[in-house]
Design an enzyme around this catalytic site. Sequence first.
Site, short mmCIF file in Angstrom:
data_model
loop_
_atom_site.label_atom_id
_atom_site.label_comp_id
_atom_site.label_asym_id
_atom_site.label_seq_id
_atom_site.Cartn_x
_atom_site.Cartn_y
_atom_site.Cartn_z
N ASP A 17 0.81 -1.22 0.00
CA ASP A 17 0.00 0.00 0.00
C ASP A 17 0.84 1.27 0.00
O ASP A 17 0.64 2.15 -0.84
CB ASP A 17 -0.93 0.02 1.22
CG ASP A 17 -2.10 -0.93 1.04
OD1 ASP A 17 -2.24 -1.51 -0.06
OD2 ASP A 17 -2.87 -1.09 2.01
N ARG A 105 1.61 5.50 17.78
CA ARG A 105 1.15 6.47 16.75
C ARG A 105 1.55 7.91 17.04
O ARG A 105 1.98 8.61 16.12
CB ARG A 105 -0.36 6.33 16.53
CG ARG A 105 -0.77 5.36 15.41
CD ARG A 105 0.07 4.16 15.31
NE ARG A 105 -0.29 3.22 14.26
CZ ARG A 105 0.13 1.98 14.22
NH1 ARG A 105 0.92 1.51 15.17
NH2 ARG A 105 -0.20 1.19 13.23
N ASP A 134 -6.01 4.30 14.05
CA ASP A 134 -4.68 4.88 13.87
C ASP A 134 -4.69 6.21 13.12
O ASP A 134 -3.92 7.10 13.42
CB ASP A 134 -3.76 3.86 13.17
CG ASP A 134 -3.46 2.68 14.10
OD1 ASP A 134 -3.50 2.88 15.32
OD2 ASP A 134 -3.21 1.57 13.60
N SER A 185 -3.75 -8.70 9.17
CA SER A 185 -3.12 -7.39 9.23
C SER A 185 -2.35 -7.32 10.54
O SER A 185 -2.92 -7.52 11.62
CB SER A 185 -4.20 -6.31 9.17
OG SER A 185 -3.67 -5.09 9.62
#
Length: 409
Positions: A17, A105, A134, A185
Amino acid sequence: MKQQPHTVVLAYSGGLDTSVLLKQYILAGVRVIAMTLDLGESDGVAGGGAKAELDAVRQKALDLGAADAVLIDARERYIAEHATLALHANALYEGVYPLSAALSRPLIAALLVETAHKYGADSVAHGCTGKGNDQVRIELAVRALDPDLACLAPLRDKPLSRPDAMDFAKQHGVPVSTTAAKPYSIDANLWGRSIEAGILEDPWNAPPEEAYAWTAAPADRPRTAEEIVISFNNGIPTFQGKTGVALVSALNTVTGRHGIGRIDLVEDRVVGVKSREVYECPASITLITAHKALERLVLSRDELRFKAGLDQKYSELIYDGLWPSGLRTALDAFNAAFFPRMTGEIRLSLHDGKATVVGSRSPFSLYSEALATYGREDAFRHDAAEGFIRIWGLPLEVGARINREAQPR
Ligand code: ARG
């Protein structure tokens, strides 16, 4: 793409991605600085090899046409400025998840902003979708640090299906790993590894053993228990003489062998949906267990009760993307007030998926054997209890008498 940035710092993992995003920006004439972080993603995996892998990610960004690519080892900063503060708050979201992804994050955001300033970029970008937590965490943190910097989420604006990403990659020479599409994921750093999607999306399905990478399967765990000692000095933990990243890393290995830190949670996301997440957090769960045990020894009942409520609030702030809030720093100051007493040692027994506290001691321990014992040396004033109970229960007694008298006969 919403607005056309001039220079963008892209949080770059090297995956399909973000590689497609990078290439799309370059084709659109945008100057891209790729930023890759080392947060200890492969920490729990035997053999490591992280450095070489991350160097390859940086090189891949340059090969795709990035104007520059930076690889930042953010591990010590992550443990010192994020994970350790969360430890002092015993931070567990919904009582169980040590917030490994959530804690990282705001640091990713801070490094995006710092890198943007260094390169004179007008924008930063990340590859989060519009459905997760996120995106919230990164964007709030970027805004709190530099409200003038644009924070772009191209995959939210224009979701990319896997087949489309593959087609684009083929067309534009983006290397795609030949291994089959990953069934989950995954997000990982020193504080824990999270696994979602695929077969786990049905909360009735038990997590398959192959989903785990940092914790041993029940059949592979040592048969006998192993004892370890975690020491705290003014709130800072030490294990086998190690602190910081070395401590967390060693603890991930030692406790992961016993299968400690597996979590399976149907959790509440910020965006309002429930999702099923599986985690393995051997070091963080063990550290929080030890930290709580030391608090139980050195904090008063009142302090423990009050702090438990604030600890829960702290975990919610991290989860909800409010790490940059003034409330969080105020809670840090509250937790720091206990540091002068947070010195001592905790003994833990590691066995079959559980770290059990089996001993604790501290020079600041409020535990008095003379007061607690049922033996001959008992120093507790038993006779004083009678008067205490009389007064403590007085409101109940008064209420009962009044109720009885007011009752219609
Ligand atoms: N649900 C967790 C959180 O919001 C973890 C998300 C991490 N992402 C992943 N791809 N597993 O903190």
